[in-house]
Design a protein around this motif. Structure first.
Motif, PDB file in Angstrom:
ATOM      1  N   ALA A   5       1.024  -1.179  -0.102  1.00  0.00           N
ATOM      2  CA  ALA A   5       0.093  -0.042   0.123  1.00  0.00           C
ATOM      3  C   ALA A   5       0.857   1.198  -0.125  1.00  0.00           C
ATOM      4  N   THR A   6       0.181   2.210  -0.828  1.00  0.00           N
ATOM      5  CA  THR A   6       1.096   3.578  -0.675  1.00  0.00           C
ATOM      6  C   THR A   6       0.528   4.304   0.738  1.00  0.00           C
ATOM      7  N   PHE A   7       1.774   4.913   1.130  1.00  0.00           N
ATOM      8  CA  PHE A   7       1.554   5.606   2.471  1.00  0.00           C
ATOM      9  C   PHE A   7       2.215   6.857   2.537  1.00  0.00           C
ATOM     10  N   SER A   8       1.497   7.985   3.133  1.00  0.00           N
ATOM     11  CA  SER A   8       2.177   9.308   3.292  1.00  0.00           C
ATOM     12  C   SER A   8       1.605   9.832   4.482  1.00  0.00           C
ATOM     13  N   VAL A   9       2.268  10.651   5.320  1.00  0.00           N
ATOM     14  CA  VAL A   9       1.680  11.294   6.435  1.00  0.00           C
ATOM     15  C   VAL A   9       2.258  13.055   6.169  1.00  0.00           C
ATOM     16  N   ILE A  10       1.389  13.819   6.231  1.00  0.00           N
ATOM     17  CA  ILE A  10       1.654  15.074   6.139  1.00  0.00           C
ATOM     18  C   ILE A  10       1.144  15.723   7.385  1.00  0.00           C
ATOM     19  N   PHE A  11       1.396  17.113   7.677  1.00  0.00           N
ATOM     20  CA  PHE A  11       0.658  17.822   8.864  1.00  0.00           C
ATOM     21  C   PHE A  11       0.332  19.107   8.228  1.00  0.00           C
ATOM     22  N   VAL A  12      -0.798  19.456   8.919  1.00  0.00           N
ATOM     23  CA  VAL A  12      -1.856  20.330   8.481  1.00  0.00           C
ATOM     24  C   VAL A  12      -2.233  21.571   9.606  1.00  0.00           C
ATOM     25  N   PRO A  13      -1.947  22.616   9.670  1.00  0.00           N
ATOM     26  CA  PRO A  13      -2.334  23.579  10.679  1.00  0.00           C
ATOM     27  C   PRO A  13      -3.769  24.254  10.276  1.00  0.00           C
ATOM     28  N   ARG A  14      -4.562  24.478  11.197  1.00  0.00           N
ATOM     29  CA  ARG A  14      -5.813  25.030  11.116  1.00  0.00           C
ATOM     30  C   ARG A  14      -6.165  25.996  12.263  1.00  0.00           C
ATOM     31  N   ALA A  15      -6.699  27.247  11.767  1.00  0.00           N
ATOM     32  CA  ALA A  15      -6.736  28.307  12.717  1.00  0.00           C
ATOM     33  C   ALA A  15      -7.766  27.677  13.794  1.00  0.00           C
ATOM     34  N   LYS A  16      -7.565  28.077  15.097  1.00  0.00           N
ATOM     35  CA  LYS A  16      -8.704  27.483  16.154  1.00  0.00           C
ATOM     36  C   LYS A  16      -9.944  28.653  15.943  1.00  0.00           C
ATOM     37  N   LYS A  17     -10.975  27.990  16.263  1.00  0.00           N
ATOM     38  CA  LYS A  17     -12.255  28.514  16.214  1.00  0.00           C
ATOM     39  C   LYS A  17     -12.772  29.199  17.461  1.00  0.00           C
ATOM     40  N   ASN A  18     -13.619  30.255  17.327  1.00  0.00           N
ATOM     41  CA  ASN A  18     -14.358  30.828  18.659  1.00  0.00           C
ATOM     42  C   ASN A  18     -13.113  31.432  19.536  1.00  0.00           C
ATOM     43  N   THR A  19     -11.948  31.829  18.935  1.00  0.00           N
ATOM     44  CA  THR A  19     -11.125  32.247  20.108  1.00  0.00           C
ATOM     45  C   THR A  19     -10.249  33.505  19.551  1.00  0.00           C
ATOM     46  N   GLU A  20     -10.125  34.491  20.455  1.00  0.00           N
ATOM     47  CA  GLU A  20      -9.288  35.658  19.766  1.00  0.00           C
ATOM     48  C   GLU A  20      -7.891  35.648  19.672  1.00  0.00           C
ATOM     49  N   ARG A  23      -3.801  31.511  17.356  1.00  0.00           N
ATOM     50  CA  ARG A  23      -3.435  30.013  17.290  1.00  0.00           C
ATOM     51  C   ARG A  23      -3.835  29.234  16.551  1.00  0.00           C
ATOM     52  N   GLU A  24      -3.087  28.035  16.264  1.00  0.00           N
ATOM     53  CA  GLU A  24      -3.511  27.152  15.044  1.00  0.00           C
ATOM     54  C   GLU A  24      -3.563  25.472  15.776  1.00  0.00           C
ATOM     55  N   LYS A  25      -4.307  24.703  15.383  1.00  0.00           N
ATOM     56  CA  LYS A  25      -4.415  23.487  15.709  1.00  0.00           C
ATOM     57  C   LYS A  25      -3.560  22.774  14.814  1.00  0.00           C
ATOM     58  N   LEU A  26      -2.846  21.467  15.313  1.00  0.00           N
ATOM     59  CA  LEU A  26      -2.089  20.675  14.246  1.00  0.00           C
ATOM     60  C   LEU A  26      -2.838  19.428  14.163  1.00  0.00           C
ATOM     61  N   TYR A  27      -3.061  18.965  12.829  1.00  0.00           N
ATOM     62  CA  TYR A  27      -3.739  17.680  12.221  1.00  0.00           C
ATOM     63  C   TYR A  27      -2.550  16.934  11.537  1.00  0.00           C
ATOM     64  N   ALA A  28      -2.750  15.581  11.695  1.00  0.00           N
ATOM     65  CA  ALA A  28      -2.077  14.719  10.862  1.00  0.00           C
ATOM     66  C   ALA A  28      -2.874  13.885   9.654  1.00  0.00           C
ATOM     67  N   ARG A  29      -2.504  14.169   8.510  1.00  0.00           N
ATOM     68  CA  ARG A  29      -3.424  13.804   7.409  1.00  0.00           C
ATOM     69  C   ARG A  29      -2.515  12.293   6.931  1.00  0.00           C
ATOM     70  N   ILE A  30      -3.246  11.319   7.287  1.00  0.00           N
ATOM     71  CA  ILE A  30      -2.782   9.811   6.826  1.00  0.00           C
ATOM     72  C   ILE A  30      -3.361   9.353   5.592  1.00  0.00           C
ATOM     73  N   THR A  31      -2.643   9.314   4.528  1.00  0.00           N
ATOM     74  CA  THR A  31      -3.287   8.596   3.270  1.00  0.00           C
ATOM     75  C   THR A  31      -2.531   7.170   2.849  1.00  0.00           C
ATOM     76  N   VAL A  32      -3.640   6.360   2.660  1.00  0.00           N
ATOM     77  CA  VAL A  32      -3.293   4.991   2.307  1.00  0.00           C
ATOM     78  C   VAL A  32      -3.924   4.683   1.073  1.00  0.00           C
ATOM     79  N   ASP A  33      -3.215   4.470  -0.136  1.00  0.00           N
ATOM     80  CA  ASP A  33      -3.924   4.047  -1.458  1.00  0.00           C
ATOM     81  C   ASP A  33      -4.986   5.128  -1.721  1.00  0.00           C
ATOM     82  N   GLY A  34      -4.671   6.530  -1.406  1.00  0.00           N
ATOM     83  CA  GLY A  34      -5.363   7.484  -1.842  1.00  0.00           C
ATOM     84  C   GLY A  34      -6.438   7.702  -1.280  1.00  0.00           C
ATOM     85  N   LEU A  35      -6.694   6.855  -0.079  1.00  0.00           N
ATOM     86  CA  LEU A  35      -7.843   7.236   1.014  1.00  0.00           C
ATOM     87  C   LEU A  35      -7.428   7.848   2.016  1.00  0.00           C
TER      88      LEU A  35
END
Length: 406
Positions: A5-20, A23-35
């Motif tokens: 299976a093809t495999f990759s991991v990238i990290f994505v920051p997203r702005a925090k909601k409902n806050t002044e 700051r951003e929250k970090l997410y991991a995006r895991i992809t296996v065989d295009g899913l």
């Protein structure tokens, strides 16, 4: 593992909601065989600090170093999980890697819910939404009843307390239809309505992947045209003029006459309070509220017969204590006593709260020139398509009357 299976991991920051805070929250995006799946890493950082292209924080300050070290560990852990899955011979998926990282059971190890378990979950969520759009107490009660029918059918047909979803197919629905008609002695339209109610849970099972094929692809819901009974003006007058000595019948007659002259359903009349009645600038009184069944607003004028009934119960204890327009009565007693009222009025029709509503739309409203759009608003219909059935009833009544005249 069946294949590489093809495999990759990238990290994505997203702005925090409902806050002044910036700051951003970090997410991991895991992809296996295009899913792919995403998961929160429960870590936040200063806005703009993370460079998505470089997949690291730029700069050498303390926060950048800590985030970069953290992401290296996460990346290493995810790759290690992938290696272990390969050694186990598991079919690697992004969901499986995420579950292992989170310390959750493997998705394949979690059994799918049974038919009744999923129906119970549907009803639990529905109950939490009562009061919002399309989530009324009466619809919730209908789903509870429907769930009971499904359980009784499974016991009757399969001798079991529950079934897995793979058993729900065209044959299941066909046997379900036969059960309603042969065992429960339901008419065709009632049978179709019960099966339609179950259809909502079937769609959930399809969406969640518990069902592979939609049993409704071959099983088609169909409805027979039903002649809706109404009262003529003469029959309405007979009911109003009837001298009733028994208080229980008098109250039922008043409630029925109230419904005939307002089009308000039984459950909505019982919940009516005096604050739902108001007087406009022209001195016309109106009843204005929302239907319990749909939440759609209805508005209907207070006709003379309605005002008489309102005045009649001015001193009733329920009016004094709760502001009730009409004293409450159970639906079971109401329908039972209505049959006795019909007999005393010499009306050879099976009276029900539905007949009162139909009579208002046709005999009271349309026969006196009320346009379809106005009748639709008074009945609390979402659109005039629902109201058009009453135009057909009126047309049939006119033709019948003309045949008698001829």
């Amino acid at each position: 593992m069946a294949k590489h299976a093809t495999f990759s991991v990238i990290f994505v920051p997203r702005a925090k909601k409902n806050t002044e805070q910036k700051r951003e929250k970090l997410y991991a995006r895991i992809t296996v065989d295009g899913l792919r799946v995403e998961m929160s890493l429960a870590r936040d950082l200063s806005t703009g600090l993370f460079n998505t292209k470089a997949q690291r924080c730029l700069g050498t300050n303390s926060e950048s170093r800590q985030i970069n070290d953290f992401l290296s560990i996460v990346n290493s852990d995810l790759n290690e999980i992938r290696k272990k899955l390969m050694l186990e011979g598991k079919e690697i998926t992004a969901e499986l890697i995420k579950a292992r990282y989170k310390g959750l059971p493997d998705p394949d190890d979690i059994p799918d819910p049974t038919v009744l378990e999923l129906y119970d979950e549907h009803n639990r969520k529905f109950k939490e939404l009562i009061g919002t759009k399309n989530h009324s107490p009466s619809t919730y009660q209908r789903h509870l009843t429907s769930r009971g029918h499904v359980a009784a059918f499974i016991q009757h047909q399969y001798g079991k307390n529950d079934l897995t979803w793979e058993k729900v197919d065209f044959s299941f629905l066909s046997d379900f239809e036969h059960y309603f008609k042969a065992v429960r002695k339901c008419n065709h339209n009632s049978t179709m309505k019960y099966i339609k109610n179950f259809g909502k849970v079937i769609r959930t099972a399809l969406g969640e992947g518990y069902l592979i094929r939609n049993p409704f692809e071959k099983f088609k819901l169909s409805y027979e045209t039903v002649d809706r009974e109404i009262l003529t003006q003469k029959e309405v007058d007979q009911m109003i003029a009837l001298d009733i000595k028994l208080n229980r019948l008098d109250k039922v007659r008043d409630l029925f006459v109230f419904c005939i002259h307002t089009g308000v359903s039984f459950c909505d009349v019982i919940k009516l309070r005096m604050n739902h009645i108001y007087e406009d600038q022209d001195g016309t009184k109106w009843i204005k509220n929302k239907r319990l069944k749909t939440g759609v607003e209805f508005m209907v004028p207070v006709l003379p017969e309605v005002q008489k009934i309102i005045d009649k119960y001015a001193d009733h204890p329920e009016r004094q204590m709760e502001g009730s327009v009409i004293p409450e009565i159970s639906n079971q007693n109401y329908n039972g006593y209505l049959k006795e009222v019909a007999m005393r009025c010499e009306i050879d029709k099976n009276l029900s709260s539905h007949i009162a509503r139909h009579t208002f739309a046709t005999t009271i409203a349309m026969n006196n020139g009320a346009p379809l759009e106005v009748v639709s608003k008074m009945l609390g219909h979402r659109d005039t398509k629902t109201t058009q059935i009453y135009a057909k009833i009126q047309e049939k009544a006119i033709k019948s009357g003309m045949r008698n005249l001829l």
